[in-house]
Write a protein that holds these residues in place. Structure first.
Motif, short mmCIF file in Angstrom:
data_model
loop_
_atom_site.label_atom_id
_atom_site.label_comp_id
_atom_site.label_asym_id
_atom_site.label_seq_id
_atom_site.Cartn_x
_atom_site.Cartn_y
_atom_site.Cartn_z
N GLY A 78 0.46 -1.28 0.06
CA GLY A 78 0.09 -0.21 0.40
C GLY A 78 0.95 1.49 0.11
O GLY A 78 1.82 1.31 -0.95
N SER A 79 0.68 2.03 0.60
CA SER A 79 2.50 3.13 1.28
C SER A 79 3.51 2.82 1.37
O SER A 79 4.19 2.97 2.21
CB SER A 79 1.35 4.08 2.30
N GLY A 80 3.28 1.05 1.77
CA GLY A 80 5.03 0.95 2.13
C GLY A 80 5.41 0.93 4.06
O GLY A 80 6.55 0.90 4.31
N SER A 81 4.24 1.19 4.48
CA SER A 81 4.27 1.68 5.88
C SER A 81 5.27 0.21 6.62
O SER A 81 5.90 0.90 7.56
CB SER A 81 3.70 2.48 6.86
N LYS A 82 4.96 -1.07 6.36
CA LYS A 82 5.07 -1.89 6.98
C LYS A 82 5.25 -3.24 6.16
O LYS A 82 5.15 -4.43 5.95
CB LYS A 82 3.59 -2.60 8.20
N LEU A 83 5.94 -2.12 5.19
CA LEU A 83 5.86 -3.28 3.79
C LEU A 83 7.78 -4.45 4.42
O LEU A 83 7.89 -5.81 3.80
CB LEU A 83 6.58 -2.76 2.45
N ASP A 84 8.42 -3.31 5.38
CA ASP A 84 9.77 -4.56 5.89
C ASP A 84 9.04 -5.44 7.02
O ASP A 84 9.94 -6.27 7.14
CB ASP A 84 10.78 -3.64 6.53
N SER A 130 1.32 -1.45 -6.36
CA SER A 130 1.12 -1.06 -4.77
C SER A 130 -1.10 -0.20 -5.40
O SER A 130 -1.16 -0.09 -6.47
CB SER A 130 1.67 0.44 -4.67
N THR A 131 -1.10 -0.34 -4.16
CA THR A 131 -3.22 -0.30 -3.61
C THR A 131 -3.01 1.22 -3.83
O THR A 131 -4.43 1.48 -3.42
CB THR A 131 -3.78 -1.15 -3.07
N SER A 132 -2.22 2.28 -3.83
CA SER A 132 -1.66 3.60 -2.67
C SER A 132 -3.13 3.98 -3.34
O SER A 132 -3.15 5.26 -2.84
CB SER A 132 -1.16 4.20 -2.34
N ARG A 133 -3.63 4.26 -4.78
CA ARG A 133 -4.60 5.06 -5.48
C ARG A 133 -5.71 4.39 -5.95
O ARG A 133 -6.59 5.24 -6.47
CB ARG A 133 -3.71 5.02 -7.18
N LEU A 134 -5.95 3.42 -5.04
CA LEU A 134 -7.16 2.50 -4.68
C LEU A 134 -7.60 3.14 -3.28
O LEU A 134 -7.50 1.76 -2.27
CB LEU A 134 -7.86 0.92 -4.73
N ASN A 135 -8.18 4.26 -3.08
CA ASN A 135 -8.41 5.00 -1.96
C ASN A 135 -9.20 5.44 -1.75
O ASN A 135 -9.84 6.13 -0.62
CB ASN A 135 -6.98 6.32 -1.71
N THR A 148 -17.38 0.66 4.09
CA THR A 148 -16.65 -0.29 2.99
C THR A 148 -15.57 0.82 2.14
O THR A 148 -16.31 1.62 1.64
CB THR A 148 -17.70 -1.14 1.87
N ALA A 149 -14.64 -0.07 2.16
CA ALA A 149 -13.65 1.25 1.16
C ALA A 149 -12.27 0.47 0.65
O ALA A 149 -12.57 -0.61 0.63
CB ALA A 149 -12.50 2.59 2.34
N GLU A 150 -11.54 0.88 0.15
CA GLU A 150 -10.41 0.02 -1.06
C GLU A 150 -9.88 0.10 -0.26
O GLU A 150 -9.02 1.33 0.29
CB GLU A 150 -10.64 1.02 -2.29
N ALA A 151 -8.35 -1.05 -0.36
CA ALA A 151 -7.54 -1.18 0.48
C ALA A 151 -6.57 -0.26 0.23
O ALA A 151 -5.49 -0.20 1.87
CB ALA A 151 -6.57 -2.14 -0.16
N GLY A 152 -6.71 0.55 -0.23
CA GLY A 152 -5.34 2.07 -0.69
C GLY A 152 -5.95 2.79 0.09
O GLY A 152 -4.99 3.77 0.72
N MET A 153 -6.32 3.06 0.47
CA MET A 153 -7.72 3.99 1.75
C MET A 153 -6.52 3.78 3.13
O MET A 153 -6.14 2.98 4.10
CB MET A 153 -9.06 3.89 2.02
N LYS A 154 -5.87 5.37 2.88
CA LYS A 154 -5.15 5.43 4.30
C LYS A 154 -5.59 5.51 6.54
O LYS A 154 -7.11 5.71 5.60
CB LYS A 154 -4.68 6.96 4.70
#
Length: 471
Positions: A78-84, A130-135, A148-154
């Motif tokens: 998504g935004s990569g905050s927990k990608l690691d 990345s799903t960041s634009r599915l927001n 209900t929201a798209e997965a890329g929503m913060k």
């Protein structure tokens, strides 16, 4: 610096026809901040070709279908905050093989049924999707208490939308300003509020995801009472993107509490342990009950010794009465007590996770632990930990080390296992992750998890090797 690809091993022409040129960022054109996040998530010498940014669920499905057809592995994010978090994503070292004949495909199917992993040809490349634009917000049923929201929503954006209707999603994830809903589900990141509202999977009512073959699948629904179909919500929660790419989620939400107050108790460990046991067996209804280490208490300016931080949220009279009762128990046992309200409380619950989840230094190591709740106070006192936060009701928690060796982490893991628990390394330098098994799971469910992976992703293209037992 890792040896990453500067020449693309996958053709982006077909991808451009799906997402447009603006939806693809090649590795050599990627900004340093995103490069660093991706580098922490993959094994050394693993090549990243590009990051793809679909603009809709249909584009996401088309991208995954392209990846499957072209034998290209996918790192969902998504935004990569927990990608690691979790294991290092890597490709198998065997060279690409020609397409399977019909007879060979039948052999592969038989192998899958027998539980063999990696029987398909190895992936020819790796792209981040990345799903960041599915927001987008899909539906907020205020009267039904669902959203209900798209997965890329913060997460922070969703909370702002819900707050306008006097509601909230009772999750307290790491990096709330950056974390996306899909990432929160993929990592099962609930936080302190799980004491009252339980975990992510208990709040998740429905899910839409893209399968490894590019087909869109739906599970659950948009109502609280739904018993239709398989409970894939629980399966995908904490799967770290290894079973499918989440595109939409439906959560149960709750009314915002009228009032909030926090009691902070610090002091001697036996008194803290006794206080925690009295609280958990009482009729009091806290929303969060966290045990914190002496180092963390000092950093937050809460006093000396171990700490017990308890939050009450309800109508004002209830918060005041429950806080007073706990305060009385703590003082009788000789603990230092303080009540936080309004701005002080807000700052405390903001600084606490920020401190625990701080991975700003390259040597920082963050681990998730679980132990028997009755052992939590003793664990903080006995284990060689620095910053520790354990949810007293569940025994789950977070350990943070400014620096530690693999030997130290294994020592702490053994200590957790001796107390009926576990230790998982979430974020750590790459060399540390290569020295040990970050998951440390040796239970009897590994074969079952492998078979599930093979059913959902038979070619091992989604987050390969990131999960337990190199799944």
């Amino acid at each position: 610096m890792k040896s990453f690809s500067t020449e693309n091993y996958v053709s982006t022409q077909e991808l451009e026809s799906i997402v447009g040129t603006a939806g693809i960022c090649r590795w050599q054109d990627t900004n340093p901040f995103w490069q660093e996040r991706v580098e922490k998530a993959v094994a050394p010498d693993t090549k990243i070709d590009c990051t793809v940014y679909p603009n809709s669920q249909e584009e996401l499905a088309a991208v995954i279908a392209w990846a499957q057809q072209n034998r290209c592995a996918v790192l969902p994010c998504g935004s990569g905050s927990k990608l690691d978090w979790g294991g290092l994503v890597k490709l198998d070292s065997d060279p690409p093989q020609p397409p399977l004949t019909r007879g060979e495909q039948d052999v592969v199917k038989v192998g899958l049924l027998k539980g063999n992993l990696r029987v398909s040809p190895d992936a020819a490349g790796l792209v981040a999707v990345s799903t960041s634009r599915l927001n987008r917000l899909v539906q907020h049923a205020v009267g039904d208490l669902t959203v209900t929201a798209e997965a890329g929503m913060k997460f922070a954006d969703l909370q702002q939308i819900l707050a306008a209707a006097g509601q909230f999603l009772p999750i307290d994830p790491a990096y709330p300003q950056e974390a996306t809903l899909g990432g929160i589900v993929a990592t099962a990141d609930a936080g302190s509020l799980r004491h009252r509202y339980r975990g992510v999977r208990d709040l998740l009512l429905g899910i839409t995801f893209v399968r490894s073959d590019g087909k869109i699948a739906v599970a659950g629904g948009r109502v609280v009472k739904n018993v239709a179909g398989y409970d894939l919500m629980k399966l995908f929660t904490g799967a770290y993107g290894t079973l499918g790419v989440i595109s939409q989620v439906t959560f149960r939400v709750y009314p915002l509490p009228e009032s909030s107050g926090t009691v902070v108790l610090t002091g001697e460990i036996n008194a803290l342990s006794q206080t925690a046991q009295i609280l958990l067996s009482s009729a009091l209804t806290p929303t969060a009950v966290d045990l914190v280490s002496p180092d963390l208490v000092a950093q937050l300016g809460l006093g000396k010794g171990q700490g017990l931080i308890v939050r009450f949220q309800s109508i004002a009279e209830s918060v005041k009465e429950q806080s007073a009762r706990l305060l009385e128990v703590g003082e009788k046992l000789g603990l230092q007590a303080n009540i936080c309200g309004d701005n002080d409380e807000h700052q405390l619950w903001q600084r606490l996770p920020e401190t625990v989840w701080n991975s700003g230094t390259k040597s920082a190591i963050i681990c998730k632990i679980g132990i028997r709740p009755s052992e939590a106070v003793a664990a903080i006192n006995e284990l060689p930990v620095q910053d520790a936060l354990i949810h007293a009701g569940s025994g789950l928690g977070v350990l943070r080390f400014e620096a530690a060796t693999a030997t130290t982490l294994l020592q702490v893991r053994r200590g957790c296992e001796a107390k009926g628990g576990f230790l998982t390394v979430l974020a750590a330098p790459t060399d540390i992750k290569q020295e040990l098994d970050v998951w440390g799971y040796t239970g009897s469910a590994i074969d079952l998890m492998r078979r599930i992976k093979q059913q959902f992703d038979p070619e091992n293209l989604l987050s390969p090797h990131r999960f337990i037992s190199d799944i």
